[in-house]
Scaffold this active site. Structure first.
Site, PDB file in Angstrom:
ATOM      1  N   TYR A   1      -9.975  -0.375   2.266  1.00 40.65           N
ATOM      2  CA  TYR A   1      -9.553  -0.227   3.657  1.00 40.65           C
ATOM      3  C   TYR A   1      -9.157   1.204   3.988  1.00 40.65           C
ATOM      4  O   TYR A   1      -8.662   1.931   3.135  1.00 40.65           O
ATOM      5  CB  TYR A   1      -8.318  -1.107   3.918  1.00 40.65           C
TER       6      TYR A   1
ATOM      7  N   ASP B   1       0.802  -1.226   0.000  1.00 40.22           N
ATOM      8  CA  ASP B   1       0.000   0.000   0.000  1.00 40.22           C
ATOM      9  C   ASP B   1       0.835   1.277   0.000  1.00 40.22           C
ATOM     10  O   ASP B   1       0.363   2.324  -0.425  1.00 40.22           O
ATOM     11  CB  ASP B   1      -0.959  -0.003   1.193  1.00 40.22           C
TER      12      ASP B   1
HETATM   13 CO    CO Z   1      -8.069  -6.943   7.392  1.00 45.43          CO
END
Ligand code: CO
Length: 641
Positions: free
Chosen positions: A383, A299
């Site tokens: 997320y 990420d």
């Molecule tokens: Co997770």
């Protein structure tokens, strides 16, 4: 904001200046895409010798991509002298996905006739209700991965525009798109599976269930203002002082973290960290299904935690008296991208700092703990990751990572079962996965020359030195070289690692130090021989120690995007750097702490996941000669009883 210090991040004007110089360089296409424009941090010696008012030479570091030729270049630009100092072609690498690529990539996939035909085969004909997540594809030895700079489209269906499409994944249908041309390279259709039906909304305006009604206001009031001071990018709070910066990849960076111990009544700022950041993270999924096995995003290195940072909202993301910092980044077209309120700074009450009731004297001493919190939150696809550095009055420094957002999902045949995920309803499941975070800490405990020591607690065998069988002690080992310092946590030995300065002694003659206190952790379940094992080798140790090298910043390599892994200077990471087993004792060193969060999803993580929290502590261990929290004054009792 004026540039006051060599570590100040580039201002908007400096970013524009760097862009203009790059665009006018005779050896570069003026239409190159700007992947990164950030401060080229000066050498430590320059920073150490800097005093306020000194003339500063400012340099920018750039990564640019010439899309027509798929060539990546790095530049170092001297902003003070207004010239390009170096222009280097980096062969065989692909820069991370850029913020102007997500929408066009999704649009190009949605408009692709072959993709639409594959959807039609599944009975989906309203293409307005299709959402496509664009993932870094990873690397699996597919020839297309060597030829193109790809993203991998994973489709979902909205019930109405703007609802939670993760409830309705289109399983077994994947699209490879070349980001440089926005052309679809290939559709991988592994056969239709019914799209799950059940909606799962969390947006307040879409929820049908009533709100709870028993919450009364809770306000944070600081009637005399805050106790911290901000001067440009420097922050002072009680005895702590540090600088911060912000870049597209790591987001928030701490610099020159020090503590003023006020020895002999004089200001005496003692360094602890020269630089600290979340240098990489990888989220490997544990589902072998065709839609999921490639999900293992880096990420930071494949996306950019700073690029994806949120503009924070007062009273929602942060509560109380807040100081915000904006983050200035570049857009691929060269414009400045200012993320308003990217970084939040505030104080929090944090329960009790210390207490004792002296029953004989009939006296109670109790102190409230307060912490200074500096944080940012990045949205990486489904997320959210919040990164919170907490500074405490007892010398503790903590990184808290908060994980929230939406689970990845897959569709399954009703009545079947998979061990590789958790069912959310009779058609929808959430694949098992893990989140690994690597924190790079260029330590400076009482100076740049540090060593790292491992301490295990050992039970003394019963015998002459331990006649009652109760005795135990700490056994410490100083790491001499890199391979010795590749370590795992061991809670059964109460293992910890200390960063010490062997050249500075505390009052009992031991080296001054700070220890790493591990929090939640685990190891990856990816197998040796897997691509992700090769590409993210840093995940497989919790501790790494390296001698300082200004070029060793990213543990999974400088260019992890679609990289086959190590083998070139641009893609090598911790396992390759440390193979030389360089000495690390009593030297300028960098400590890398890796922590993993294992996620076998729960029903309660759906439809939006309540925050999971993990982190670690840097705790003074012989750094101070006594509790540094003794001088915190008692609070005025106000609301008792
Ligand atoms: Co997770």
């Amino acid at each position: 904001m004026t540039t006051l210090h060599p570590l100040d991040p580039l201002s908007a004007d400096e970013i524009s200046q760097a862009v203009a110089l790059a665009k006018s360089h005779p050896d570069l296409n003026p239409n190159v895409a700007f992947n990164a424009v950030q401060l080229h941090e000066p050498a430590k010696a320059i920073v150490h010798s800097f005093t306020a008012g000194d003339t500063i030479t400012r340099r920018a570091f750039l990564i640019v991509l010439d899309k027509p030729t798929s060539r990546t270049f790095e530049l170092i630009i001297n902003l003070t002298e207004n010239k390009v100092e170096t222009l280097t072609h980096i062969p065989g690498v692909k820069p991370s996905i850029m913020d102007d690529e997500f929408d066009p990539a999704e649009q190009a996939i949605k408009e692709n006739p072959e993709f639409q035909a594959a959807l039609a085969k599944r009975g989906i004909t309203d293409f307005d209700l299709v959402s496509v997540d664009t993932w870094a594809p990873g690397y699996y030895g597919d020839p297309a991965e060597d030829e193109y700079r790809l993203c991998r489209g994973v489709p979902y269906i909205n019930t109405v525009k703007g609802d939670n499409f993760y409830a309705r994944p289109v399983e077994n249908l994947l699209v490879l798109l070349d980001l440089n041309t926005m052309q679809v390279v290939r559709i991988d259709d592994h056969g239709p599976l019914e799209v799950p039906e059940e909606p799962a909304d969390f947006r307040h305006d879409l929820l049908t269930q009533p709100d709870r009604t028993d919450i009364r206001p809770l306000d944070i009031v600081q009637p005399e203002g805050v106790s911290f001071e901000v001067d440009g990018w420097q922050i002072k709070w009680q005895k702590w002082q540090f600088r911060i910066s912000f870049n597209y990849r790591e987001g928030l960076v701490l610099h020159q973290v020090g503590y003023d111990d006020g020895r002999d009544g004089q200001s005496n700022v003692r360094p602890i960290l020269y630089r600290a950041s979340l240098a990489e993270m990888t989220v490997p999924y544990g589902d072998p299904g065709v839609s999921h096995y490639r999900k293992n995003a880096f990420d930071a290195g494949e996306y950019g935690l700073g690029m994806l940072a949120n503009s924070l909202t007062l009273g929602c993301d942060c509560l109380g008296e807040i100081h915000y910092f904006d983050g200035d980044l570049v857009r691929p077209n060269g414009e400045v991208n200012t993320i308003k309120n990217a970084i939040c700074l505030h104080e929090e009450d944090y329960s009790i700092l210390w207490k004792h009731v002296d029953l004989r004297a009939g006296k109670t001493e109790v102190r409230r703990s307060r912490r200074l919190v500096i944080s940012f939150i990045a949205t990486v696809g489904n997320y959210e990751y919040g990164f919170y550095w907490n500074f405490y009055q007892d010398g503790n420094l903590q990184l808290d990572v908060k994980l929230t957002g939406i689970l990845q999902t897959g569709a399954y045949e009703p009545g079947t079962e998979t061990p590789f995920g958790a069912p959310l309803n009779n058609q929808l499941y959430a694949p098992n996965h893990q989140h690994f975070f690597c924190v790079r800490m260029d330590t400076a405990v009482d100076g740049d020359q540090n060593s790292v020591v491992e301490t295990d607690t050992v039970a003394d065998p019963m015998g002459p030195t331990n006649p009652h069988g109760n005795a135990f002690y700490g056994r410490s080992t100083v790491f001499k070289s890199e391979l010795e310092a590749q370590r795992l946590i061991d809670p059964f030995k109460a293992r910890y690692w200390s960063i010490v300065n062997p050249n500075k002694q505390n009052k009992v003659g031991r080296p001054t130090g700070y220890k790493i206190v591990a929090g939640e952790n685990c190891l990856p379940f990816a197998q040796p021989g897997s691509w992700i094992h090769k590409r993210a080798g840093y995940m497989f140790k919790h501790l790494w120690v390296t001698p300082f090298d200004a070029d060793e910043l990213y543990p999974g390599g400088r260019y992890p995007y679609q990289s086959p892994g190590p083998g070139t200077p641009a893609t090598d990471g911790l396992p390759e750097w440390t193979a030389a087993d360089r000495p690390i004792e009593n030297s300028d060193l960098v400590v890398w702490y890796v922590m993993g969060h294992n996620h076998l999803p729960r029903l309660e993580d759906w439809p939006v996941m309540p925050t999971a929290q993990m982190g670690f502590l840097l705790k003074p261990s012989g750094f101070f000669d006594q509790s540094p929290a003794l001088d915190v004054p008692p609070s005025q009792a106000k609301h008792c009883c």
